[in-house]
Design a protein around this motif. Sequence first.
Motif, PDB file in Angstrom:
ATOM      1  N   LEU A 280     -21.487   1.498  38.501  1.00 40.48           N
ATOM      2  CA  LEU A 280     -22.788   0.893  38.764  1.00 40.48           C
ATOM      3  C   LEU A 280     -23.060  -0.284  37.831  1.00 40.48           C
ATOM      4  O   LEU A 280     -23.608  -1.320  38.249  1.00 40.48           O
ATOM      5  N   ALA A 281     -22.653  -0.153  36.566  1.00 38.72           N
ATOM      6  CA  ALA A 281     -22.850  -1.254  35.617  1.00 38.72           C
ATOM      7  C   ALA A 281     -22.016  -2.469  36.023  1.00 38.72           C
ATOM      8  O   ALA A 281     -22.479  -3.620  35.902  1.00 38.72           O
ATOM      9  N   ILE A 282     -20.800  -2.244  36.509  1.00 37.24           N
ATOM     10  CA  ILE A 282     -19.959  -3.362  36.958  1.00 37.24           C
ATOM     11  C   ILE A 282     -20.534  -3.984  38.226  1.00 37.24           C
ATOM     12  O   ILE A 282     -20.542  -5.221  38.386  1.00 37.24           O
TER      13      ILE A 282
ATOM     14  N   GLU B 292     -26.700 -12.319  30.113  1.00 39.21           N
ATOM     15  CA  GLU B 292     -25.398 -12.361  29.455  1.00 39.21           C
ATOM     16  C   GLU B 292     -24.609 -11.112  29.833  1.00 39.21           C
ATOM     17  O   GLU B 292     -25.193 -10.033  30.059  1.00 39.21           O
ATOM     18  N   PRO B 293     -23.291 -11.201  29.855  1.00 36.92           N
ATOM     19  CA  PRO B 293     -22.483 -10.032  30.262  1.00 36.92           C
ATOM     20  C   PRO B 293     -22.317  -8.978  29.179  1.00 36.92           C
ATOM     21  O   PRO B 293     -21.662  -7.955  29.422  1.00 36.92           O
ATOM     22  N   THR B 294     -22.883  -9.206  27.984  1.00 37.46           N
ATOM     23  CA  THR B 294     -22.682  -8.232  26.902  1.00 37.46           C
ATOM     24  C   THR B 294     -23.339  -6.889  27.211  1.00 37.46           C
ATOM     25  O   THR B 294     -22.800  -5.828  26.864  1.00 37.46           O
ATOM     26  N   GLU B 295     -24.519  -6.931  27.848  1.00 36.54           N
ATOM     27  CA  GLU B 295     -25.193  -5.666  28.185  1.00 36.54           C
ATOM     28  C   GLU B 295     -24.376  -4.874  29.195  1.00 36.54           C
ATOM     29  O   GLU B 295     -24.279  -3.641  29.115  1.00 36.54           O
ATOM     30  N   THR B 296     -23.771  -5.570  30.148  1.00 41.41           N
ATOM     31  CA  THR B 296     -22.930  -4.894  31.133  1.00 41.41           C
ATOM     32  C   THR B 296     -21.708  -4.271  30.472  1.00 41.41           C
ATOM     33  O   THR B 296     -21.348  -3.113  30.748  1.00 41.41           O
ATOM     34  N   MET B 297     -21.083  -5.003  29.578  1.00 41.71           N
ATOM     35  CA  MET B 297     -19.904  -4.482  28.892  1.00 41.71           C
ATOM     36  C   MET B 297     -20.257  -3.282  28.018  1.00 41.71           C
ATOM     37  O   MET B 297     -19.483  -2.324  27.920  1.00 41.71           O
ATOM     38  N   PHE B 298     -21.433  -3.334  27.403  1.00 41.06           N
ATOM     39  CA  PHE B 298     -21.851  -2.193  26.566  1.00 41.06           C
ATOM     40  C   PHE B 298     -22.007  -0.927  27.408  1.00 41.06           C
ATOM     41  O   PHE B 298     -21.562   0.156  27.006  1.00 41.06           O
ATOM     42  N   ALA B 299     -22.627  -1.047  28.571  1.00 37.51           N
ATOM     43  CA  ALA B 299     -22.815   0.119  29.443  1.00 37.51           C
ATOM     44  C   ALA B 299     -21.477   0.644  29.965  1.00 37.51           C
ATOM     45  O   ALA B 299     -21.248   1.866  30.013  1.00 37.51           O
ATOM     46  N   VAL B 300     -20.580  -0.265  30.327  1.00 41.68           N
ATOM     47  CA  VAL B 300     -19.268   0.152  30.839  1.00 41.68           C
ATOM     48  C   VAL B 300     -18.459   0.858  29.755  1.00 41.68           C
ATOM     49  O   VAL B 300     -17.842   1.904  29.997  1.00 41.68           O
TER      50      VAL B 300
ATOM     51  N   GLY C 257     -37.220  -5.267  27.040  1.00 38.47           N
ATOM     52  CA  GLY C 257     -37.041  -6.577  26.415  1.00 38.47           C
ATOM     53  C   GLY C 257     -35.641  -6.791  25.885  1.00 38.47           C
ATOM     54  O   GLY C 257     -35.164  -7.941  25.830  1.00 38.47           O
ATOM     55  N   THR C 258     -34.930  -5.746  25.505  1.00 43.50           N
ATOM     56  CA  THR C 258     -33.568  -5.894  24.981  1.00 43.50           C
ATOM     57  C   THR C 258     -32.509  -5.939  26.073  1.00 43.50           C
ATOM     58  O   THR C 258     -31.328  -6.144  25.779  1.00 43.50           O
ATOM     59  N   MET C 259     -32.899  -5.727  27.324  1.00 40.77           N
ATOM     60  CA  MET C 259     -31.914  -5.699  28.414  1.00 40.77           C
ATOM     61  C   MET C 259     -31.504  -7.098  28.878  1.00 40.77           C
ATOM     62  O   MET C 259     -30.502  -7.228  29.588  1.00 40.77           O
ATOM     63  N   ASN C 260     -32.265  -8.141  28.515  1.00 39.96           N
ATOM     64  CA  ASN C 260     -31.946  -9.530  28.896  1.00 39.96           C
ATOM     65  C   ASN C 260     -31.755  -9.667  30.405  1.00 39.96           C
ATOM     66  O   ASN C 260     -30.742 -10.181  30.885  1.00 39.96           O
ATOM     67  N   LEU C 261     -32.745  -9.180  31.145  1.00 41.13           N
ATOM     68  CA  LEU C 261     -32.675  -9.286  32.603  1.00 41.13           C
ATOM     69  C   LEU C 261     -33.108 -10.663  33.072  1.00 41.13           C
ATOM     70  O   LEU C 261     -33.891 -11.351  32.422  1.00 41.13           O
ATOM     71  N   LYS C 262     -32.601 -11.059  34.200  1.00 36.97           N
ATOM     72  CA  LYS C 262     -33.011 -12.311  34.815  1.00 36.97           C
ATOM     73  C   LYS C 262     -34.458 -12.181  35.311  1.00 36.97           C
ATOM     74  O   LYS C 262     -34.907 -11.068  35.627  1.00 36.97           O
TER      75      LYS C 262
END
Length: 200
Positions: free
Chosen positions: A165-167, A175-183, A106-111
């Motif tokens: 992989l995150a990029i 939102e791109p915040t989850e991607t930036m957090f993983a990177v 639920g916190t991943m904000n997936l499409k």
Amino acid sequence: MPRRKSTAARSKSPVRKSPPKTRSRATTKKDEAKKARPRTPESAKKKKPTPVKVSAVKQDLSAKLEKAASNDESKFSHKLIVLRIQYGQLFLLGLLHLAMPQEIAGTMNLKPAYVSPGLAVALQWFGMACIGIAMLLIAAAQGSASEMKKALQYTMMFWMLGASLAIHQRDIHVEPTETMFAVVACLFNLSIALWACYFS
């Protein structure tokens, strides 16, 4: 015919004696020295010590000193600190994914296209993999400084693949915040591993 001499006459005839054997002075001196030398029992005879190679002893001693120095150095080295940071993160991340897969999803904000009933199961498998990697890093932290360096070098590939992989999968998030957090997390662990191995 001539008469034979009687036995009494034979006995009176002189007997030729052979001259006494004479020894040289060198042989007599050797015999006297042997007689004068005290005899020791076989048990008292000591074996000659075998010669010890000094170079082999020095190499063994230097190897032991180097091993002791490496063990002392590894107790408070930068490599150990970085390993503890990394396996602490992975162990905590794995526990969260195993214990709370629905909340993590639920916190991943997936499409909506990427949300499926099997997502929670996949997250639990991901958590188990993180705990397995953390256990390997804990084992590496018990070794010498060179072993810690090898462990950090090989885990660099894990962090590089995680960032790439995150990029690559940045479109699955709302939102791109989850991607930036993983990177950022992957690049942080990669940078401290590089620092501990090559710049500390």
